[in-house]
Motif scaffolding. Structure first.
Motif, PDB file in Angstrom:
ATOM      1  N   GLY A  97       0.832  -1.247  -0.276  1.00  0.00           N
ATOM      2  CA  GLY A  97       0.025   0.277   0.122  1.00  0.00           C
ATOM      3  C   GLY A  97       0.762   1.321   0.194  1.00  0.00           C
ATOM      4  O   GLY A  97       2.284   1.429  -0.075  1.00  0.00           O
TER       5      GLY A  97
ATOM      6  N   VAL B 189     -10.260   2.048   4.288  1.00  0.00           N
ATOM      7  CA  VAL B 189      -8.263   1.743   4.702  1.00  0.00           C
ATOM      8  C   VAL B 189      -8.149   1.344   4.980  1.00  0.00           C
ATOM      9  O   VAL B 189      -7.650   0.375   5.672  1.00  0.00           O
ATOM     10  CB  VAL B 189      -8.569   3.601   4.835  1.00  0.00           C
ATOM     11  CG1 VAL B 189      -7.218   3.838   4.887  1.00  0.00           C
ATOM     12  CG2 VAL B 189      -9.409   4.480   4.177  1.00  0.00           C
TER      13      VAL B 189
ATOM     14  N   TRP C  72      -9.256   1.043  -1.935  1.00  0.00           N
ATOM     15  CA  TRP C  72      -8.835   2.011  -0.730  1.00  0.00           C
ATOM     16  C   TRP C  72      -8.111   1.327   0.192  1.00  0.00           C
ATOM     17  O   TRP C  72      -8.000   1.407   0.765  1.00  0.00           O
ATOM     18  CB  TRP C  72     -10.399   2.424  -0.709  1.00  0.00           C
ATOM     19  CG  TRP C  72     -10.723   3.472  -1.045  1.00  0.00           C
ATOM     20  CD1 TRP C  72     -12.234   3.455  -2.183  1.00  0.00           C
ATOM     21  CD2 TRP C  72     -10.545   4.856  -0.430  1.00  0.00           C
ATOM     22  NE1 TRP C  72     -12.504   4.565  -1.451  1.00  0.00           N
ATOM     23  CE2 TRP C  72     -11.448   5.914  -1.436  1.00  0.00           C
ATOM     24  CE3 TRP C  72      -9.555   5.069  -0.079  1.00  0.00           C
ATOM     25  CZ2 TRP C  72     -11.404   7.428  -1.595  1.00  0.00           C
ATOM     26  CZ3 TRP C  72      -9.890   6.553   0.395  1.00  0.00           C
ATOM     27  CH2 TRP C  72     -10.586   7.503  -0.411  1.00  0.00           C
TER      28      TRP C  72
ATOM     29  N   HIS D 236      -6.602   9.076  -3.865  1.00  0.00           N
ATOM     30  CA  HIS D 236      -7.072   7.644  -4.756  1.00  0.00           C
ATOM     31  C   HIS D 236      -7.430   7.513  -6.103  1.00  0.00           C
ATOM     32  O   HIS D 236      -6.968   6.345  -6.613  1.00  0.00           O
ATOM     33  CB  HIS D 236      -8.206   7.179  -3.851  1.00  0.00           C
ATOM     34  CG  HIS D 236      -9.007   5.680  -4.633  1.00  0.00           C
ATOM     35  ND1 HIS D 236     -10.302   6.188  -5.295  1.00  0.00           N
ATOM     36  CD2 HIS D 236      -9.202   5.151  -3.576  1.00  0.00           C
ATOM     37  CE1 HIS D 236     -11.067   5.181  -5.574  1.00  0.00           C
ATOM     38  NE2 HIS D 236     -10.502   3.891  -4.177  1.00  0.00           N
TER      39      HIS D 236
ATOM     40  N   ILE E 152      -4.194   2.037   0.784  1.00  0.00           N
ATOM     41  CA  ILE E 152      -4.029   3.580   1.173  1.00  0.00           C
ATOM     42  C   ILE E 152      -4.119   3.682   2.615  1.00  0.00           C
ATOM     43  O   ILE E 152      -5.002   3.220   3.458  1.00  0.00           O
ATOM     44  CB  ILE E 152      -5.681   4.342   0.772  1.00  0.00           C
ATOM     45  CG1 ILE E 152      -5.185   4.140  -0.815  1.00  0.00           C
ATOM     46  CG2 ILE E 152      -4.527   5.706   1.368  1.00  0.00           C
ATOM     47  CD1 ILE E 152      -5.759   5.220  -1.571  1.00  0.00           C
TER      48      ILE E 152
ATOM     49  N   ASN F 122       0.574   4.649   2.009  1.00  0.00           N
ATOM     50  CA  ASN F 122       0.678   5.565   3.271  1.00  0.00           C
ATOM     51  C   ASN F 122       0.467   6.566   2.938  1.00  0.00           C
ATOM     52  O   ASN F 122       1.633   7.364   2.369  1.00  0.00           O
ATOM     53  CB  ASN F 122       1.112   5.131   4.392  1.00  0.00           C
ATOM     54  CG  ASN F 122       0.975   5.711   5.654  1.00  0.00           C
ATOM     55  OD1 ASN F 122      -0.263   5.899   5.828  1.00  0.00           O
ATOM     56  ND2 ASN F 122       1.927   6.574   6.208  1.00  0.00           N
ATOM     57  N   LEU F 123      -0.022   7.902   3.006  1.00  0.00           N
ATOM     58  CA  LEU F 123      -0.517   9.226   2.641  1.00  0.00           C
ATOM     59  C   LEU F 123      -0.105  10.040   4.381  1.00  0.00           C
ATOM     60  O   LEU F 123      -0.988   9.884   4.994  1.00  0.00           O
ATOM     61  CB  LEU F 123      -1.441   9.585   1.970  1.00  0.00           C
ATOM     62  CG  LEU F 123      -2.162   8.916   0.877  1.00  0.00           C
ATOM     63  CD1 LEU F 123      -3.731   9.322   0.519  1.00  0.00           C
ATOM     64  CD2 LEU F 123      -1.445   8.757  -0.234  1.00  0.00           C
TER      65      LEU F 123
ATOM     66  N   ALA G  87      -6.848  12.080  -0.090  1.00  0.00           N
ATOM     67  CA  ALA G  87      -7.493  10.346   0.576  1.00  0.00           C
ATOM     68  C   ALA G  87      -7.938  10.695  -1.386  1.00  0.00           C
ATOM     69  O   ALA G  87      -7.447   9.683  -1.961  1.00  0.00           O
ATOM     70  CB  ALA G  87      -8.194  10.204   1.105  1.00  0.00           C
TER      71      ALA G  87
END
Length: 521
Positions: free
Chosen positions: A225, A311, A275, A255, A278, A227-228, A251
């Motif tokens: 994934g 998420v 999703w 996406h 993320i 990671n924001l 987000a």
């Protein structure tokens, strides 16, 4: 014209029937695809893991209150400034030094004992990520593998920001090295989960961030994934927009970007699956930019958004900061490493953001078909393998003295005698012992340094002592904290805070004895 059962059908009716059939087929395909997307998203799991700044002082007790199946994201493993291909913690501590200085190995073992897992996070803003500083790809691979092996971790978090993010050559090297780590693990029947952590604004990932994801995927990395870092939005955040709303906008933007990126690389994935790939990581409380404060209300909103959209990961920066600052912090708008700068209860952000995350995604262990052989639970400590003396109810232990009891290492918080280290208490504050972690395989008794005869004079009641003078009393070395005469160091052995004497610990004494003779006062 067409004829069915002797009746004529107009071309309009034929087209209408064809359209109905096509719509039915499309709806069926859409339903099947949507269900498959949802199933894949559910299979990927969801988890919470707070970042911990391992080298920030005071050192954070990483094993404190770790829940079962919870992860601890330990940062940051970076290149050693003096030896670029050797990993270090924060550029200050080698893996061995981290263990010696703040018991990192033992604390990680304690996390695993509680059913948790440590995630190794590399990079960060202030230091060079390993693949940036080290140009030898094989040594980069060895560095990543050494970290994962040392801490028995199965998850690698690549925190790529600042100059590291702009260095394309290091990005290509990082992708190649991480892919090799995963391939070598797979050959041994193991899986290494890899996340990449990147900065965002309300418009989503930057071009450099998208480039990093592209390099990792194109380089063969099985990316769990993205990671924001939903923080420090600056001018992209609306004047009246809350930090939660800005995070949600970021987000959603990311996406869409990632769906397009995956599609462009031939890795078509559904919206729900994306999703699940993320992660969201807010900076709790005061952010680096004035006016940006992520409140407990923002935490409630962002948690609801993450749960509603499936998420895959929620984190926060950082557990070290998950407490109010108190009255001795005069300016709350300044970022602190040890508190959030906003009104909160201790640990409140972690509680709010982790609530329910992963609770339905962890499979339970199958029940055994037969009654297993009972396991012996009594632990007998072996002095020959214990790194510290085994606790003795008749011995007195001053503050910071360490003992072993029933397979674990404990440290005295104040002078104590006769208090069992694992004695049940209603409040952890009430016990004089701090649980450090288990005795590790390979531990050996720590040598107790012997004070050489004549190193310092013996204590005398008639002698006047000035600050920093050292003496020997009861086979131990003491240092005078201020001018005194006739005051026995015995009180310091019993933990009296008003004693003018400070007992040197075994570690301090060993360092003193290992120093050149000329350094003795």
């Amino acid at each position: 014209m067409s004829r069915i059962d002797g009746r004529r059908l107009s071309w309009g009716r034929v087209l209408f029937v064809a359209a109905v059939i096509g719509a039915t087929i499309w709806a069926g395909l859409h339903y099947w695809t949507s269900n498959r997307d949802a199933a894949r998203a559910a299979e990927s799991g969801h988890w919470f893991g707070a970042y911990i700044d391992a080298t920030s002082t005071p050192f954070y007790p990483i094993a404190e209150d770790v829940g079962k199946h919870e992860r601890v994201v330990l940062g940051f493993a970076v290149a050693n400034p003096k030896h670029p291909c050797a990993p270090s913690w924060g550029g200050y501590y080698s893996m061995d030094a981290a263990n010696e200085t703040f018991d990192l190995d033992r604390q990680v073992a304690r996390v695993r004992e509680q059913g948790g897992e440590v995630v190794i996070s590399t990079g960060g803003l202030l230091n060079d990520e390993l693949a940036t500083a080290c140009t030898d790809r094989k040594k980069v691979v060895a560095g990543y593998e050494g970290l994962l092996k040392r801490y028995q971790s199965t998850t690698l978090d690549l925190d790529v920001e600042g100059n590291d993010l702009e260095d394309i050559a290091s990005g290509l090297r990082r992708a190649s090295a991480v892919a090799a780590v995963q391939q070598r693990a797979a050959a041994d029947g193991r899986r290494v989960e890899v996340w990449v952590t990147l900065p965002v604004d309300t418009g989503g990932l930057t071009a450099s961030g998208l480039g990093e994801v592209h390099r990792l995927l194109d380089g063969g990395v099985d990316l769990a994934g993205i990671n924001l870092m939903t923080m420090n939005f600056g001018e992209t955040r609306g004047a009246n927009q809350s930090m939660a709303a800005a995070s949600e906008q970021a987000a959603k933007s990311a996406h869409g970007q990632l769906l397009d990126l995956y599609k462009g690389l031939g890795k078509v994935t559904g919206e729900q699956t994306m999703w699940s790939k993320i992660g969201l990581t807010p900076m709790i409380g005061q952010n680096d930019l004035r006016g940006e404060i992520f409140t407990v209300e923002d935490a409630v909103s962002l948690h609801a958004f993450a749960m509603a959209n499936g998420v895959g990961r929620i984190s926060m920066w950082s557990a070290n900061r998950d407490a109010g600052c108190g009255p001795n912090m005069p300016e709350s708008e300044r970022v602190s490493n040890n508190c959030s700068g906003t009104d909160q209860a201790k640990g409140e952000f972690g509680m709010l953001l982790s609530s329910g995350v992963g609770s339905a995604s962890w499979s339970t262990e199958p029940r055994p078909s037969a009654v297993p052989v009972p396991e012996e639970t009594a632990i007998v400590d072996d002095p020959a393998k214990s790194p510290f003396p085994v606790w003795n109810p008749d011995a007195a232990y001053p503050e910071s003295e360490r003992v072993v009891w029933r397979g674990n290492v404990y440290e005295a918080k104040w002078w104590t005698q006769g208090d069992t280290p694992d004695q049940p208490v209603a409040d952890v504050v009430a016990t004089p012992w701090l649980l450090i972690g288990p005795v590790l395989p390979g531990d050996k008794p720590a040598p107790v340094p012997t004070v050489p005869t004549g190193l310092y004079p013996k204590w005398s009641a008639s002698t006047v002592y000035n600050k920093s003078d050292r003496i020997i009393f009861d086979g131990r070395v003491f240092e005078s904290k201020w001018w005194n005469q006739g005051e026995s160091p015995e009180a310091a052995l019993q933990g009296a805070v008003n004693s003018p004497w400070l007992r040197l610990s075994n570690a301090q004494l060993k360092k003193l004895l290992d120093a050149p003779v000329s350094k003795y006062p």
